[in-house]
Design a protein around this motif. Structure first.
Motif, PDB file in Angstrom:
ATOM      1  N   VAL A  79      62.126  46.695  14.449  1.00 46.67           N
ATOM      2  CA  VAL A  79      61.242  46.180  13.578  1.00 46.67           C
ATOM      3  C   VAL A  79      59.556  46.677  14.340  1.00 46.67           C
ATOM      4  O   VAL A  79      59.662  46.276  15.349  1.00 46.67           O
ATOM      5  N   LEU A  80      58.732  47.361  13.733  1.00 44.23           N
ATOM      6  CA  LEU A  80      57.821  48.072  14.238  1.00 44.23           C
ATOM      7  C   LEU A  80      56.536  47.469  13.558  1.00 44.23           C
ATOM      8  O   LEU A  80      56.488  47.700  12.223  1.00 44.23           O
ATOM      9  N   ARG A 107      62.986  53.188   7.326  1.00 42.66           N
ATOM     10  CA  ARG A 107      62.211  52.809   6.013  1.00 42.66           C
ATOM     11  C   ARG A 107      61.013  52.381   6.367  1.00 42.66           C
ATOM     12  O   ARG A 107      60.563  51.461   7.196  1.00 42.66           O
ATOM     13  N   SER A 108      60.099  52.983   5.549  1.00 46.23           N
ATOM     14  CA  SER A 108      58.308  52.546   5.652  1.00 46.23           C
ATOM     15  C   SER A 108      58.243  51.721   4.349  1.00 46.23           C
ATOM     16  O   SER A 108      58.344  52.091   3.264  1.00 46.23           O
ATOM     17  N   PHE A 109      57.791  50.342   4.646  1.00 42.43           N
ATOM     18  CA  PHE A 109      57.528  49.593   3.618  1.00 42.43           C
ATOM     19  C   PHE A 109      55.979  49.567   3.461  1.00 42.43           C
ATOM     20  O   PHE A 109      55.062  49.372   4.206  1.00 42.43           O
ATOM     21  N   TRP A 123      63.781  40.566  -0.609  1.00 40.42           N
ATOM     22  CA  TRP A 123      64.745  41.306  -1.619  1.00 40.42           C
ATOM     23  C   TRP A 123      64.969  42.793  -0.983  1.00 40.42           C
ATOM     24  O   TRP A 123      65.651  43.153  -0.909  1.00 40.42           O
ATOM     25  N   ARG A 124      63.302  43.235  -0.905  1.00 44.46           N
ATOM     26  CA  ARG A 124      63.546  44.647  -0.601  1.00 44.46           C
ATOM     27  C   ARG A 124      63.919  44.925   0.739  1.00 44.46           C
ATOM     28  O   ARG A 124      64.382  46.124   0.978  1.00 44.46           O
ATOM     29  N   ILE A 125      63.862  43.917   1.647  1.00 41.97           N
ATOM     30  CA  ILE A 125      64.098  44.069   3.008  1.00 41.97           C
ATOM     31  C   ILE A 125      65.634  44.091   3.137  1.00 41.97           C
ATOM     32  O   ILE A 125      66.232  45.017   3.757  1.00 41.97           O
ATOM     33  N   MET A 126      66.431  43.211   2.405  1.00 40.48           N
ATOM     34  CA  MET A 126      67.771  43.162   2.520  1.00 40.48           C
ATOM     35  C   MET A 126      68.416  44.385   2.160  1.00 40.48           C
ATOM     36  O   MET A 126      69.467  44.904   2.427  1.00 40.48           O
ATOM     37  N   ARG A 140      56.589  48.898   9.538  1.00 39.30           N
ATOM     38  CA  ARG A 140      56.075  47.702   8.810  1.00 39.30           C
ATOM     39  C   ARG A 140      57.428  46.900   8.341  1.00 39.30           C
ATOM     40  O   ARG A 140      58.354  47.388   8.224  1.00 39.30           O
ATOM     41  N   SER A 141      57.360  45.932   7.834  1.00 43.72           N
ATOM     42  CA  SER A 141      58.675  45.027   7.518  1.00 43.72           C
ATOM     43  C   SER A 141      58.211  43.825   6.495  1.00 43.72           C
ATOM     44  O   SER A 141      57.276  43.659   5.946  1.00 43.72           O
ATOM     45  N   HIS A 142      59.013  43.001   6.514  1.00 42.12           N
ATOM     46  CA  HIS A 142      59.027  41.671   5.786  1.00 42.12           C
ATOM     47  C   HIS A 142      57.729  40.715   6.353  1.00 42.12           C
ATOM     48  O   HIS A 142      57.154  39.821   5.793  1.00 42.12           O
TER      49      HIS A 142
END
Length: 289
Positions: A79-80, A107-109, A123-126, A140-142
């Motif tokens: 996780v960055l 994955r880029s959020f 939801w989108r993270i899972m 980026r992430s949750h």
């Protein structure tokens, strides 16, 4: 000085040097963004040391994927997080480039879509998590849901407060399911960010990476630093700690994250699965045909 013919001792575990203390307040002003904690002596040595890790990282990745074909559910999630220009994209390019891309899930959020807003924030993270044997990378992430959401006051404070607990429980469940969560905060200085943004403006080939909105976000620097401090404090746990990587020096950032990945993969020590066939018989059939 090491004696001739003897292997030099390994450096101190970088995880111990960069891991933020669990459950203690975080003051980002106490961490120099241009530090090279535990790193090689200078840029040239750092670039060479990063390249030298490539072979072992690639082998460990292959072993991790191979083990998954025999039912090993373990995988890695990097996780960055960091301010604009801190190097999230650069890390993906220079560090993940050491791996076989077919075994990576990147994955880029960005800002959530309309569909994503109709679901709980995790939801989108899972849906983007790595599968067994894979190395997942989140640009980026949750954590955006407790960072920009706090700074921009996008959700009520009561709901925001609950999210930290939801994140901790979510990451605990990932660890229980065999995910090694490596959370890295790319710590960049205020003046260094200014220099990088100006460099993008000065180079027309980098204009696609520049957004005038970045200047608006920069004006909120103190609020973002405080939001990060809260998230780093409340969501650093024994199974999913936060690592603070000084990121003013790109060569050090790339070396440090490569080293963190190497140390985690070494600890996993995945094994190639044994074949479930008769090797001698298969050899006979190939040599006799």
């Amino acid at each position: 000085m090491a004696k001739k013919g003897k292997k030099k001792p390994e450096r101190q575990d970088l995880r111990a040097l960069l891991r933020l203390p669990v459950g203690k307040p975080v003051d980002l002003t106490g961490y120099p963004a241009d530090a090279t904690t535990g790193g090689p002596d200078g840029k040239a040595a750092g670039l060479a040391a990063t390249a030298a890790m490539g072979g072992e990282l690639a082998e460990l990745q292959e072993r991790l994927f191979a083990a998954s074909t025999a039912g090993d559910r373990r995988r890695v999630l990097l996780v960055l997080q960091g301010m604009d220009t801190s190097g999230k994209g650069g890390t993906v390019k220079h560090v993940i480039g050491l791996f076989n891309p077919s075994g990576c899930r990147i994955r880029s959020f960005k800002a959530p879509t309309r569909e994503e807003l109709n679901h709980p924030f995790l939801w989108r993270i899972m849906r983007a998590l790595p599968q067994p044997g894979e190395i997942g990378i989140f640009d980026r992430s949750h954590y955006e849901d407790v960072l920009i959401a706090r700074v921009r006051e996008l959700v009520p404070h009561r709901r925001l407060g609950r999210r930290y607990g939801q994140i901790r429980r979510f990451e605990d469940s990932l660890a229980d399911d065999g995910v090694s969560v490596i959370k890295v905060f790319l710590h960049i200085g205020y003046e260094q960010q200014r220099r990088r943004l100006l460099a993008r403006l000065d180079n027309p080939e980098k204009h696609w990476k520049f957004d005038p909105g970045d200047i608006d976000e920069r004006a909120l620097w103190p609020a973002y630093q405080r939001a990060y401090e809260i998230a780093l404090e409340r969501c650093s746990t024994d199974v999913a700690p936060w690592y603070l990587v000084p990121s003013d020096r790109k060569w050090y950032r790339n070396w440090a994250i490569s080293r963190l990945l190497l140390e985690h993969l070494r600890d996993l020590d995945p094994k190639y699965p044994a074949g479930d066939f008769d090797v001698a018989e298969c050899r006979r059939r190939l040599t006799d045909d």
